[in-house]
Design a protein around this motif. Sequence first.
Motif, PDB file in Angstrom:
ATOM      1  N   MET A 274      46.061  24.435  47.550  1.00 57.02           N
ATOM      2  CA  MET A 274      46.220  25.454  48.580  1.00 57.02           C
ATOM      3  C   MET A 274      44.958  25.524  49.412  1.00 57.02           C
ATOM      4  SD  MET A 274      48.021  28.540  46.520  1.00 57.02           S
ATOM      5  CE  MET A 274      47.421  29.648  47.775  1.00 57.02           C
ATOM      6  N   SER A 275      45.109  25.591  50.702  1.00 59.20           N
ATOM      7  CA  SER A 275      43.946  25.783  51.548  1.00 59.20           C
ATOM      8  C   SER A 275      43.923  27.242  51.949  1.00 59.20           C
ATOM      9  CB  SER A 275      44.031  24.893  52.778  1.00 59.20           C
ATOM     10  OG  SER A 275      45.180  25.227  53.519  1.00 59.20           O
ATOM     11  N   GLY A 276      43.092  27.985  51.300  1.00 60.25           N
ATOM     12  CA  GLY A 276      43.037  29.399  51.579  1.00 60.25           C
ATOM     13  C   GLY A 276      43.500  30.195  50.391  1.00 60.25           C
ATOM     14  N   MET A 277      43.117  31.452  50.397  1.00 61.34           N
ATOM     15  CA  MET A 277      43.374  32.244  49.217  1.00 61.34           C
ATOM     16  C   MET A 277      44.815  32.720  49.119  1.00 61.34           C
ATOM     17  SD  MET A 277      40.765  35.397  49.997  1.00 61.34           S
ATOM     18  CE  MET A 277      41.325  36.375  48.656  1.00 61.34           C
ATOM     19  N   ASP A 278      45.222  32.891  47.881  1.00 60.79           N
ATOM     20  CA  ASP A 278      46.518  33.461  47.563  1.00 60.79           C
ATOM     21  C   ASP A 278      46.268  34.952  47.329  1.00 60.79           C
ATOM     22  OD1 ASP A 278      48.741  34.472  46.263  1.00 60.79           O
ATOM     23  OD2 ASP A 278      48.985  32.748  44.948  1.00 60.79           O
TER      24      ASP A 278
ATOM     25  N   ASP B  86      42.744  28.508  37.304  1.00 56.88           N
ATOM     26  CA  ASP B  86      43.711  27.513  37.782  1.00 56.88           C
ATOM     27  C   ASP B  86      43.002  26.210  38.135  1.00 56.88           C
ATOM     28  OD1 ASP B  86      45.788  29.326  37.570  1.00 56.88           O
ATOM     29  OD2 ASP B  86      45.948  29.689  39.730  1.00 56.88           O
ATOM     30  N   LEU B  87      41.917  26.328  38.897  1.00 59.52           N
ATOM     31  CA  LEU B  87      41.198  25.131  39.323  1.00 59.52           C
ATOM     32  C   LEU B  87      40.533  24.433  38.146  1.00 59.52           C
ATOM     33  CD1 LEU B  87      39.612  26.299  42.703  1.00 59.52           C
ATOM     34  CD2 LEU B  87      41.572  24.801  42.355  1.00 59.52           C
ATOM     35  N   ALA B  88      40.040  25.200  37.191  1.00 56.86           N
ATOM     36  CA  ALA B  88      39.406  24.600  36.013  1.00 56.86           C
ATOM     37  C   ALA B  88      40.400  23.730  35.256  1.00 56.86           C
ATOM     38  CB  ALA B  88      38.842  25.684  35.095  1.00 56.86           C
ATOM     39  N   ARG B  89      41.662  24.172  35.221  1.00 57.62           N
ATOM     40  CA  ARG B  89      42.710  23.415  34.522  1.00 57.62           C
ATOM     41  C   ARG B  89      43.263  22.261  35.349  1.00 57.62           C
ATOM     42  NH1 ARG B  89      43.874  28.775  32.481  1.00 57.62           N
ATOM     43  NH2 ARG B  89      45.120  29.217  34.321  1.00 57.62           N
ATOM     44  N   SER B  90      42.867  22.170  36.627  1.00 57.61           N
ATOM     45  CA  SER B  90      43.455  21.169  37.522  1.00 57.61           C
ATOM     46  C   SER B  90      42.982  19.748  37.222  1.00 57.61           C
ATOM     47  CB  SER B  90      43.121  21.502  38.975  1.00 57.61           C
ATOM     48  OG  SER B  90      41.746  21.221  39.248  1.00 57.61           O
ATOM     49  N   GLY B  91      41.838  19.605  36.543  1.00 59.15           N
ATOM     50  CA  GLY B  91      41.302  18.279  36.287  1.00 59.15           C
ATOM     51  C   GLY B  91      40.555  17.688  37.469  1.00 59.15           C
ATOM     52  N   ARG B  92      40.383  18.452  38.536  1.00 63.72           N
ATOM     53  CA  ARG B  92      39.735  17.941  39.744  1.00 63.72           C
ATOM     54  C   ARG B  92      38.227  18.184  39.784  1.00 63.72           C
ATOM     55  NH1 ARG B  92      43.108  21.144  43.113  1.00 63.72           N
ATOM     56  NH2 ARG B  92      41.241  21.497  44.336  1.00 63.72           N
TER      57      ARG B  92
ATOM     58  N   LEU C  43      33.329  23.863  40.952  1.00 66.15           N
ATOM     59  CA  LEU C  43      34.512  24.713  40.889  1.00 66.15           C
ATOM     60  C   LEU C  43      34.254  26.039  41.602  1.00 66.15           C
ATOM     61  CD1 LEU C  43      36.973  25.284  38.130  1.00 66.15           C
ATOM     62  CD2 LEU C  43      35.700  27.248  38.901  1.00 66.15           C
ATOM     63  N   LYS C  44      33.110  26.659  41.343  1.00 66.86           N
ATOM     64  CA  LYS C  44      32.786  27.946  41.977  1.00 66.86           C
ATOM     65  C   LYS C  44      32.673  27.789  43.486  1.00 66.86           C
ATOM     66  CE  LYS C  44      30.514  30.216  38.090  1.00 66.86           C
ATOM     67  NZ  LYS C  44      29.270  30.823  37.608  1.00 66.86           N
ATOM     68  N   LYS C  45      32.130  26.670  43.934  1.00 68.97           N
ATOM     69  CA  LYS C  45      32.031  26.420  45.375  1.00 68.97           C
ATOM     70  C   LYS C  45      33.432  26.312  45.980  1.00 68.97           C
ATOM     71  CE  LYS C  45      30.183  23.274  48.885  1.00 68.97           C
ATOM     72  NZ  LYS C  45      31.316  23.572  49.745  1.00 68.97           N
ATOM     73  N   ALA C  46      34.331  25.622  45.297  1.00 65.78           N
ATOM     74  CA  ALA C  46      35.698  25.470  45.795  1.00 65.78           C
ATOM     75  C   ALA C  46      36.398  26.822  45.889  1.00 65.78           C
ATOM     76  CB  ALA C  46      36.492  24.524  44.895  1.00 65.78           C
ATOM     77  N   VAL C  47      36.201  27.671  44.895  1.00 68.29           N
ATOM     78  CA  VAL C  47      36.806  29.005  44.915  1.00 68.29           C
ATOM     79  C   VAL C  47      36.264  29.795  46.111  1.00 68.29           C
ATOM     80  CG1 VAL C  47      37.005  31.200  43.676  1.00 68.29           C
ATOM     81  CG2 VAL C  47      37.248  29.052  42.427  1.00 68.29           C
ATOM     82  N   ALA C  48      34.944  29.734  46.320  1.00 70.39           N
ATOM     83  CA  ALA C  48      34.333  30.434  47.453  1.00 70.39           C
ATOM     84  C   ALA C  48      34.827  29.864  48.781  1.00 70.39           C
ATOM     85  CB  ALA C  48      32.810  30.341  47.359  1.00 70.39           C
ATOM     86  N   ASP C  49      34.968  28.537  48.841  1.00 74.31           N
ATOM     87  CA  ASP C  49      35.430  27.887  50.073  1.00 74.31           C
ATOM     88  C   ASP C  49      36.856  28.312  50.436  1.00 74.31           C
ATOM     89  OD1 ASP C  49      33.005  26.575  50.309  1.00 74.31           O
ATOM     90  OD2 ASP C  49      33.782  24.621  49.675  1.00 74.31           O
ATOM     91  N   GLU C  50      37.632  28.716  49.438  1.00 74.23           N
ATOM     92  CA  GLU C  50      38.996  29.193  49.704  1.00 74.23           C
ATOM     93  C   GLU C  50      39.007  30.641  50.169  1.00 74.23           C
ATOM     94  OE1 GLU C  50      41.709  28.489  46.496  1.00 74.23           O
ATOM     95  OE2 GLU C  50      41.366  26.334  46.529  1.00 74.23           O
ATOM     96  N   GLY C  51      37.836  31.290  50.159  1.00 69.79           N
ATOM     97  CA  GLY C  51      37.759  32.655  50.667  1.00 69.79           C
ATOM     98  C   GLY C  51      37.641  33.735  49.609  1.00 69.79           C
ATOM     99  N   TYR C  52      37.541  33.334  48.363  1.00 66.05           N
ATOM    100  CA  TYR C  52      37.386  34.326  47.299  1.00 66.05           C
ATOM    101  C   TYR C  52      35.919  34.729  47.157  1.00 66.05           C
ATOM    102  CZ  TYR C  52      42.091  33.032  45.766  1.00 66.05           C
ATOM    103  OH  TYR C  52      43.433  32.803  45.708  1.00 66.05           O
TER     104      TYR C  52
ATOM    105  N   GLN D   6      32.485  37.372  41.875  1.00 70.16           N
ATOM    106  CA  GLN D   6      33.394  37.690  40.762  1.00 70.16           C
ATOM    107  C   GLN D   6      33.325  36.641  39.659  1.00 70.16           C
ATOM    108  OE1 GLN D   6      37.440  38.614  41.850  1.00 70.16           O
ATOM    109  NE2 GLN D   6      36.801  39.771  43.641  1.00 70.16           N
ATOM    110  N   LEU D   7      32.608  35.548  39.901  1.00 66.78           N
ATOM    111  CA  LEU D   7      32.541  34.461  38.931  1.00 66.78           C
ATOM    112  C   LEU D   7      31.172  34.364  38.277  1.00 66.78           C
ATOM    113  CD1 LEU D   7      34.425  31.778  41.043  1.00 66.78           C
ATOM    114  CD2 LEU D   7      35.370  33.413  39.414  1.00 66.78           C
TER     115      LEU D   7
END
Length: 67
Positions: A3-7, A18-24, A31-40, A44-45
Motif C-alpha cells: 500500500m502506498s499511504g496509510m490505512d 504487518d511489514l515485519a511479517r512481509s519478509g521485505r 521497517l520504521k522508515k517505511a512505516v514513517a514514509d507511509e505517513g504513520y 509510536q514505534l
Amino acid sequence: AYMSGMDPSKTALERAFDLARSGRFLTVSALKKAVADEGYARSQLDGPALSRQLGDIIKSHIVPDPD
C-alpha cells in the motif's frame, strides 16, 4: 499487496507488525522508515522492547536467497 499511504483503520504499530511479517525488511530501522514514509507517526514505534520484538519477527520472516 503493498500500500502506498496509510490505512486509516490501522495504527502505526499494526502496520509495523504487518511489514515485519512481509519478509521485505532486513532491519528494524528500515521497517520504521517505511512505516514513517507511509505517513504513520514513527514516534509510536519507539522503545527497546518493541524494537526487539519487531526484530525477532523480521528475522523469522526473512526469505532466504535461492543461491
